[in-house]
Design an enzyme around this catalytic site. Structure first.
Site, mmCIF file in Angstrom:
data_model
loop_
_atom_site.group_PDB
_atom_site.id
_atom_site.type_symbol
_atom_site.label_atom_id
_atom_site.label_comp_id
_atom_site.label_asym_id
_atom_site.label_seq_id
_atom_site.Cartn_x
_atom_site.Cartn_y
_atom_site.Cartn_z
ATOM 1 N N SER A 163 60.770 62.098 50.079
ATOM 2 C CA SER A 163 61.937 61.592 50.785
ATOM 3 C C SER A 163 62.544 62.682 51.657
ATOM 4 O O SER A 163 62.746 63.822 51.207
ATOM 5 C CB SER A 163 62.989 61.100 49.794
ATOM 6 O OG SER A 163 64.205 60.822 50.460
ATOM 7 N N HIS A 164 62.869 62.322 52.906
ATOM 8 C CA HIS A 164 63.492 63.294 53.800
ATOM 9 C C HIS A 164 64.938 63.576 53.403
ATOM 10 O O HIS A 164 65.536 64.545 53.872
ATOM 11 C CB HIS A 164 63.425 62.801 55.245
ATOM 12 C CG HIS A 164 63.273 63.916 56.249
ATOM 13 N ND1 HIS A 164 63.831 65.155 56.072
ATOM 14 C CD2 HIS A 164 62.639 63.965 57.444
ATOM 15 C CE1 HIS A 164 63.545 65.923 57.110
ATOM 16 N NE2 HIS A 164 62.819 65.233 57.951
ATOM 17 N N SER A 165 65.518 62.759 52.527
ATOM 18 C CA SER A 165 66.838 63.083 51.990
ATOM 19 C C SER A 165 66.745 64.133 50.884
ATOM 20 O O SER A 165 67.735 64.794 50.557
ATOM 21 C CB SER A 165 67.518 61.829 51.432
ATOM 22 O OG SER A 165 67.989 61.016 52.476
ATOM 23 N N ASN A 335 67.839 69.799 52.974
ATOM 24 C CA ASN A 335 67.630 69.882 54.416
ATOM 25 C C ASN A 335 68.504 70.985 54.994
ATOM 26 O O ASN A 335 69.709 71.032 54.741
ATOM 27 C CB ASN A 335 67.970 68.551 55.077
ATOM 28 C CG ASN A 335 66.889 67.508 54.862
ATOM 29 O OD1 ASN A 335 65.949 67.407 55.642
ATOM 30 N ND2 ASN A 335 67.011 66.742 53.786
#
Length: 468
Positions: A163-165, A335
């Site tokens: 997941s990019h989160s 991120n």
């Protein structure tokens, strides 16, 4: 090619993988930053490994499962689930040990060699990853998935989605590297083939988002003008406004571009890059990223045949781990990037600006990313709806670049004895026109440039990009 597209991938088993032991430092909730909340989708890459020993496929899958159990015990948010908090508009991670998902599969009757040049995107790659169904309920969506697919030659692929989160590119690399290392420990065929001492280091992750969580009481006392001084956000708003006005002038509704992109990879060896730089820059010293970004921006803009008076923009990811007033800790797992931005008109870019002047503008854009820029960028992101996928519209005037050259994914040792991958292929991203700069496994100074293009622009882009 048609035979490969029709290849059947048989699923042997699908199982949930849970942390092996309880982490005593574990938090129940990870509050995400606005950078984490931009794009809560799974991002996929496929790792290819040729079979070099008599190691059987069952042991490959078993070692990977054991390694993932161990890795999830330390990287525990990866076993959790996203949840919408604060009235259903703010995404966070609940560390509930929901588990990752692993799938075992077989590509019936296909050898890895039949895929041809692995650097060139192949639609078959989309079947080498597990894509869980998603109906909008984040609470049931796993944050890490993997599919291990056996080929007829004994080789295998490992398709991983994260997941990019949960991770950006750098932290995804560290997680996958730790997973490979832990799997390597369980591999009884291991012969300690670690490519270097540095590759053996597994960084302890820091999951708390710390000073990337905006303190609104502090920010309210800042000059209000600073909320809008992130160039990437300002330029994006201008591009969207320009696109809407153009469509209004043409008496038709504003529509996004057709999604029929083709993915092309260009292999540039170190000697070719050095030669191109000497020819174009007249003695200016710069990084290969700066040169290739400037060159690609001009080549793409020229190939797309945009209006001479149109605003065009180059945006690229900048790692902010060392750019915040208090540096983020080593091993920060969230991120930590923002987009820097350079804007021009088509006429100025193609007729007036030299590559040297564009390189200087790229440097200025990078240099502008300080704490105020980061705060403004995150504040702007906080105004958007967190329940959507956060993707940028695919505007022709916007050239996007993601630099993976500092993340040598091909060195990840999921292979026999910890051997590196023969190739790692990122799948088509949510914004398909993004250009990726990736390490070339066959050439330490070489770069693989992968970009999504409209089929009508492929020939023109190829000619302009390779002609320097």
């Amino acid at each position: 090619m048609h035979m490969l597209m029709a290849t059947r991938i048989d699923i042997i088993q699908k199982l949930n993988v849970y942390p092996r032991f309880q982490n005593h430092d574990k938090k129940k909730l990870i509050t995400l930053s606005n950078l984490d909340r931009q794009c809560p989708l799974l991002m996929y890459s496929v790792f290819f490994y040729k079979n070099t020993t008599s190691r059987d496929f069952d042991s490959v899958f078993s070692d990977l499962k054991l390694g993932l159990e161990e890795t999830l015990s330390v990287w525990y948010p990866a076993a959790g689930r996203l949840s919408l908090d604060g009235g259903g508009c703010k995404l966070n991670i609940r560390c509930n040990d929901g588990g990752a998902v692993m799938v075992e599969a077989v590509a019936t009757g296909v050898k890895l060699s039949e895929l041809g040049d692995l650097t060139q995107y192949n639609e078959l790659y989309e079947n080498l990853v597990y894509k869980p169904s998603f109906d909008g309920d984040f609470s049931v969506m796993p944050l890490v998935v993997a599919q291990v697919t056996r080929f007829a030659c004994g080789g295998y692929s490992i398709g991983i989605g994260t997941s990019h989160s949960l991770f950006d590119g750098i932290s995804a690399y560290e997680f996958i590297h730790a997973w490979a290392f832990n799997s390597h420990i369980h591999n009884k065929y291991s012969n300690a083939k670690i490519t270097s001492k540095k590759d053996n280091l597994v960084i302890k992750p820091v999951h708390d988002r710390g000073n990337l969580l905006l303190n609104r009481d502090v920010n309210q006392g800042r000059d209000a003008v600073r909320v809008t001084n992130a160039a990437a956000i300002c330029h994006l708003y201008q591009l969207i406004k320009q696109a809407m006005m153009t469509h209004q002038e043409q008496n038709r509704n504003f529509e996004l571009l057709d999604s029929g992109f083709v993915i092309k990879t260009f292999e540039l060896n170190g000697e070719a890059i050095e030669s191109m730089m000497k020819k174009s820059l007249e003695g200016l010293l710069c990084t290969s990223f700066e040169f290739l970004a400037a060159h690609l921006w001009k080549a793409r803009t020229r190939a797309l045949g945009l209006r001479r008076d149109a605003m065009v923009c180059l945006q690229f990811a900048v790692d902010i781990r060392k750019r915040t007033e208090s540096s983020l800790p080593e091993g920060f797992s969230g991120n930590a990037y923002v987009l820097a931005s350079v804007a021009s008109t088509t006429r100025e870019l193609l007729e007036e600006l030299t590559l040297e002047s564009i390189v200087n503008k790229i440097r200025e854009a990078k240099k502008s990313v300080d704490q105020d820029y980061i705060n403004s960028y995150m504040e702007a992101l906080g105004g958007s709806d967190q329940s959507n996928d956060g993707n940028l519209p695919p505007l022709k005037e916007l050239t996007l670049i993601s630099d993976w050259t500092k993340m040598p994914f091909h060195n990840v040792g999921f292979g026999n004895g910890g051997e590196p991958a023969d190739y790692v292929a990122p799948l088509c991203p949510p914004v398909p026109q993004v250009a990726y700069f990736m390490k070339n496994p066959k050439d330490a100074k070489g770069v693989l440039v992968r970009i999504g293009l409209d089929p009508r622009d492929v020939n023109d882009f190829t000619n302009h990009f390779l002609d320097c």
